[in-house]
Design a protein around this motif. Structure first.
Motif, PDB file in Angstrom:
ATOM      1  N   ARG A  90       3.334  17.150  27.574  1.00 58.73           N
ATOM      2  CA  ARG A  90       2.945  16.763  26.211  1.00 58.73           C
ATOM      3  C   ARG A  90       1.726  17.551  25.740  1.00 58.73           C
ATOM      4  NH1 ARG A  90       4.846  11.676  28.206  1.00 58.73           N
ATOM      5  NH2 ARG A  90       2.798  11.166  29.077  1.00 58.73           N
ATOM      6  N   GLU A  91       0.779  17.798  26.658  1.00 58.10           N
ATOM      7  CA  GLU A  91      -0.410  18.574  26.291  1.00 58.10           C
ATOM      8  C   GLU A  91      -0.022  19.985  25.848  1.00 58.10           C
ATOM      9  OE1 GLU A  91      -4.123  20.780  28.527  1.00 58.10           O
ATOM     10  OE2 GLU A  91      -3.438  18.847  29.357  1.00 58.10           O
ATOM     11  N   LEU A  92       0.918  20.591  26.566  1.00 61.46           N
ATOM     12  CA  LEU A  92       1.371  21.930  26.197  1.00 61.46           C
ATOM     13  C   LEU A  92       2.032  21.919  24.821  1.00 61.46           C
ATOM     14  CD1 LEU A  92       1.785  24.892  26.912  1.00 61.46           C
ATOM     15  CD2 LEU A  92       3.838  24.236  28.199  1.00 61.46           C
ATOM     16  N   ALA A  93       2.840  20.911  24.563  1.00 64.99           N
ATOM     17  CA  ALA A  93       3.465  20.793  23.244  1.00 64.99           C
ATOM     18  C   ALA A  93       2.406  20.654  22.150  1.00 64.99           C
ATOM     19  CB  ALA A  93       4.411  19.589  23.223  1.00 64.99           C
ATOM     20  N   GLU A  94       1.382  19.851  22.396  1.00 59.81           N
ATOM     21  CA  GLU A  94       0.319  19.680  21.405  1.00 59.81           C
ATOM     22  C   GLU A  94      -0.387  21.003  21.125  1.00 59.81           C
ATOM     23  OE1 GLU A  94      -0.169  17.185  19.593  1.00 59.81           O
ATOM     24  OE2 GLU A  94       0.704  15.453  20.645  1.00 59.81           O
ATOM     25  N   ARG A  95      -0.598  21.793  22.155  1.00 59.02           N
ATOM     26  CA  ARG A  95      -1.240  23.090  21.957  1.00 59.02           C
ATOM     27  C   ARG A  95      -0.401  23.998  21.055  1.00 59.02           C
ATOM     28  NH1 ARG A  95      -3.969  25.438  27.514  1.00 59.02           N
ATOM     29  NH2 ARG A  95      -5.041  23.547  28.209  1.00 59.02           N
ATOM     30  N   LEU A  96       0.905  23.999  21.309  1.00 58.27           N
ATOM     31  CA  LEU A  96       1.775  24.841  20.485  1.00 58.27           C
ATOM     32  C   LEU A  96       1.844  24.330  19.051  1.00 58.27           C
ATOM     33  CD1 LEU A  96       4.790  25.700  22.835  1.00 58.27           C
ATOM     34  CD2 LEU A  96       2.591  26.843  22.584  1.00 58.27           C
ATOM     35  N   LEU A  97       1.885  23.005  18.881  1.00 59.06           N
ATOM     36  CA  LEU A  97       1.900  22.439  17.531  1.00 59.06           C
ATOM     37  C   LEU A  97       0.630  22.800  16.786  1.00 59.06           C
ATOM     38  CD1 LEU A  97       3.427  18.936  18.366  1.00 59.06           C
ATOM     39  CD2 LEU A  97       4.538  20.763  17.046  1.00 59.06           C
ATOM     40  N   ALA A  98      -0.493  22.736  17.470  1.00 57.92           N
ATOM     41  CA  ALA A  98      -1.770  23.073  16.834  1.00 57.92           C
ATOM     42  C   ALA A  98      -1.835  24.540  16.440  1.00 57.92           C
ATOM     43  CB  ALA A  98      -2.926  22.736  17.781  1.00 57.92           C
ATOM     44  N   ALA A  99      -1.059  25.378  17.144  1.00 62.37           N
ATOM     45  CA  ALA A  99      -1.063  26.811  16.861  1.00 62.37           C
ATOM     46  C   ALA A  99      -0.029  27.222  15.817  1.00 62.37           C
ATOM     47  CB  ALA A  99      -0.817  27.591  18.154  1.00 62.37           C
ATOM     48  N   GLY A 100       0.730  26.242  15.288  1.00 59.08           N
ATOM     49  CA  GLY A 100       1.675  26.542  14.221  1.00 59.08           C
ATOM     50  C   GLY A 100       3.133  26.314  14.543  1.00 59.08           C
ATOM     51  N   ALA A 101       3.432  25.802  15.725  1.00 56.80           N
ATOM     52  CA  ALA A 101       4.825  25.589  16.106  1.00 56.80           C
ATOM     53  C   ALA A 101       5.512  24.557  15.215  1.00 56.80           C
ATOM     54  CB  ALA A 101       4.913  25.158  17.565  1.00 56.80           C
ATOM     55  N   GLY A 102       4.751  23.574  14.743  1.00 61.29           N
ATOM     56  CA  GLY A 102       5.338  22.531  13.903  1.00 61.29           C
ATOM     57  C   GLY A 102       5.927  23.088  12.621  1.00 61.29           C
ATOM     58  N   GLN A 103       5.226  24.044  12.021  1.00 65.09           N
ATOM     59  CA  GLN A 103       5.735  24.659  10.791  1.00 65.09           C
ATOM     60  C   GLN A 103       7.011  25.441  11.049  1.00 65.09           C
ATOM     61  OE1 GLN A 103       2.651  24.616  11.860  1.00 65.09           O
ATOM     62  NE2 GLN A 103       1.151  24.386  10.184  1.00 65.09           N
ATOM     63  N   ILE A 104       7.051  26.152  12.181  1.00 67.63           N
ATOM     64  CA  ILE A 104       8.262  26.911  12.518  1.00 67.63           C
ATOM     65  C   ILE A 104       9.443  25.968  12.716  1.00 67.63           C
ATOM     66  CG2 ILE A 104       9.348  28.337  14.302  1.00 67.63           C
ATOM     67  CD1 ILE A 104       6.636  29.647  14.779  1.00 67.63           C
ATOM     68  N   LEU A 105       9.254  24.922  13.519  1.00 70.90           N
ATOM     69  CA  LEU A 105      10.348  24.004  13.807  1.00 70.90           C
ATOM     70  C   LEU A 105      10.764  23.228  12.569  1.00 70.90           C
ATOM     71  CD1 LEU A 105       9.189  22.668  17.302  1.00 70.90           C
ATOM     72  CD2 LEU A 105      11.017  24.307  16.822  1.00 70.90           C
ATOM     73  N   GLY A 106       9.775  22.821  11.754  1.00 67.68           N
ATOM     74  CA  GLY A 106      10.104  22.098  10.528  1.00 67.68           C
ATOM     75  C   GLY A 106      10.978  22.925   9.607  1.00 67.68           C
ATOM     76  N   ARG A 107      10.665  24.206   9.501  1.00 69.35           N
ATOM     77  CA  ARG A 107      11.472  25.084   8.647  1.00 69.35           C
ATOM     78  C   ARG A 107      12.882  25.260   9.211  1.00 69.35           C
ATOM     79  NH1 ARG A 107       7.926  28.413   8.301  1.00 69.35           N
ATOM     80  NH2 ARG A 107       8.478  29.949   9.891  1.00 69.35           N
ATOM     81  N   ILE A 108      12.978  25.431  10.534  1.00 68.50           N
ATOM     82  CA  ILE A 108      14.299  25.619  11.144  1.00 68.50           C
ATOM     83  C   ILE A 108      15.138  24.352  10.987  1.00 68.50           C
ATOM     84  CG2 ILE A 108      15.490  25.928  13.355  1.00 68.50           C
ATOM     85  CD1 ILE A 108      13.129  27.739  14.167  1.00 68.50           C
ATOM     86  N   TYR A 109      14.533  23.190  11.251  1.00 66.44           N
ATOM     87  CA  TYR A 109      15.271  21.930  11.104  1.00 66.44           C
ATOM     88  C   TYR A 109      15.678  21.722   9.650  1.00 66.44           C
ATOM     89  CZ  TYR A 109      13.943  20.485  15.831  1.00 66.44           C
ATOM     90  OH  TYR A 109      13.789  20.396  17.191  1.00 66.44           O
ATOM     91  N   GLY A 110      14.789  22.089   8.722  1.00 65.08           N
ATOM     92  CA  GLY A 110      15.093  21.933   7.308  1.00 65.08           C
ATOM     93  C   GLY A 110      16.265  22.793   6.889  1.00 65.08           C
ATOM     94  N   GLU A 111      16.291  24.051   7.365  1.00 69.01           N
ATOM     95  CA  GLU A 111      17.387  24.955   7.022  1.00 69.01           C
ATOM     96  C   GLU A 111      18.706  24.485   7.640  1.00 69.01           C
ATOM     97  OE1 GLU A 111      15.997  28.686   8.410  1.00 69.01           O
ATOM     98  OE2 GLU A 111      14.565  28.978   6.746  1.00 69.01           O
ATOM     99  N   ALA A 112      18.600  23.788   8.784  1.00 69.71           N
ATOM    100  CA  ALA A 112      19.806  23.298   9.451  1.00 69.71           C
ATOM    101  C   ALA A 112      20.291  21.976   8.882  1.00 69.71           C
ATOM    102  CB  ALA A 112      19.553  23.154  10.956  1.00 69.71           C
ATOM    103  N   GLY A 113      19.530  21.418   7.950  1.00 70.38           N
ATOM    104  CA  GLY A 113      19.914  20.157   7.342  1.00 70.38           C
ATOM    105  C   GLY A 113      19.514  18.945   8.127  1.00 70.38           C
ATOM    106  N   GLY A 114      18.427  19.095   8.907  1.00 67.74           N
ATOM    107  CA  GLY A 114      17.928  17.951   9.684  1.00 67.74           C
ATOM    108  C   GLY A 114      18.184  18.109  11.144  1.00 67.74           C
ATOM    109  N   ARG A 115      17.715  17.128  11.947  1.00 69.23           N
ATOM    110  CA  ARG A 115      17.825  17.188  13.391  1.00 69.23           C
ATOM    111  C   ARG A 115      19.042  16.470  13.880  1.00 69.23           C
ATOM    112  NH1 ARG A 115      11.415  15.805  14.036  1.00 69.23           N
ATOM    113  NH2 ARG A 115      10.761  17.430  12.643  1.00 69.23           N
TER     114      ARG A 115
END
Length: 313
Positions: free
Chosen positions: A288-313
């Motif tokens: 979980r700590e590793l995931a938080e580090r990636l999210l803080a570095a911008g991973a959330g924006q990347i995944l949010g855009r990909i999920y959005g383009e795919a029409g959700g999770r």
């Protein structure tokens, strides 16, 4: 579990059957009085072969029908490739056993090539994995990704038929099918980080079925379990499935647990990568700590855009 019959649910591919036969053989060797039967189950991912998995949507494309059979009591346990298993399980089910892990690395299958840098300019690389495609394009933006579905043999055959110049496949699957691959075809983790759970098997059972859990316990490999639980905690925090460009690899070493994680843009233009280390008993916390580090570095924006383009999770 019936008196002396144990039913294993498995996909029907040659690789899935080889994995389940291995588990069956170990159980029969340990408990000669138990009759073990394999029950082949067709999953959604097996039925839909003409579309990339990322377009089908949803999680658990290769496990849902098997889990349904487990919940309904038609089978006693399921043997899964862990890279196919979503981070969240039905509450009544539990991954109780993780046999010793195979090599988690990917292999490049291409004539005369031992590394991605050896591929000729403009080479066509076959893969259905967004994770692989993103990392390939990050290193070799000149190559063309060719979507490739089907089992291991099908993908190798398509390369032989000229549909693509190279394919990238999990080394573990090739080894389990006894398909010889030169060791120098294996891609180093610093250029191709593996999928969460790659190379590992997981045995899923009903939480209420203590007898089956006790029967299978001898198959568990503690170091593999520790690494996979760290990886799955990482995946769960990122709310990811197996069809997004997320990679994670944990391993128990002499001085503790180390884990690398990555989230990538689909075109490989940006890779966010980090590493954590700590005590093995902290496995899920470290994931979980590793995931938080990636999210803080911008991973959330990347995944949010990909999920959005795919029409959700």
């Amino acid at each position: 579990m019936h008196t002396n019959v144990l039913k294993i649910g498995t996909r029907g591919s040659r690789l899935a059957l080889a994995q389940s036969e291995w588990v069956k053989g170990r159980i029969v060797s340990r408990y000669p009085d138990i009759r073990v039967e394999l029950v082949k189950i067709t999953t959604t991912g097996d039925r839909i072969l003409d579309s990339p998995l990322s377009r089908i949507g949803g999680k658990g494309l290769f496990v849902k029908e098997i889990e349904d059979a487990l919940l309904e009591g038609r089978i006693d346990l399921a043997v899964h490739s862990m890279k196919d298993v979503p981070a969240e399980l039905p509450p009544e089910l539990f991954l109780s056993v993780f046999p010793v892990r195979e090599d988690p690395r990917d292999a490049l299958i291409a004539a005369g090539c031992r590394a991605l840098g050896d591929l000729p300019r403009g080479a066509r690389v076959g893969t259905s994995s967004l994770r692989r495609a993103a990392q390939i394009l990050s290193l070799r933006p000149d190559v063309r990704i060719v979507p490739l579905r089907g089992n291991v043999e099908t993908r190798l055959r398509k390369r032989d038929e000229g549909l693509c110049d190279a394919v990238v496949l999990a080394s573990a699957g090739l080894r389990r099918l006894s398909l010889d691959t030169p060791s120098d075809c294996l891609l180093a983790p610093d250029e191709m980080l593996s999928a969460v759970g790659q190379g590992a098997l997981g045995l899923e059972v009903r939480r209420s079925d203590q007898a089956v859990m006790e029967c299978l316990a001898f198959l568990n490999h503690p170091e593999t379990e520790t690494a996979v639980r760290a990886e799955r905690a990482f995946l769960e925090r990122l709310e990811g499935g197996c069809q997004v460009p997320i990679a994670g690899w944990a391993r128990v070493e002499e001085y503790g647990l180390t884990m690398d994680g990555l989230v990538a843009e689909l075109d490989g233009s940006r890779l966010i990568r980090d590493r954590v280390a700590g005590r093995p008993e902290q496995a899920e916390t470290l994931g979980r700590e590793l995931a938080e580090r990636l999210l803080a570095a911008g991973a959330g924006q990347i995944l949010g855009r990909i999920y959005g383009e795919a029409g959700g999770r």
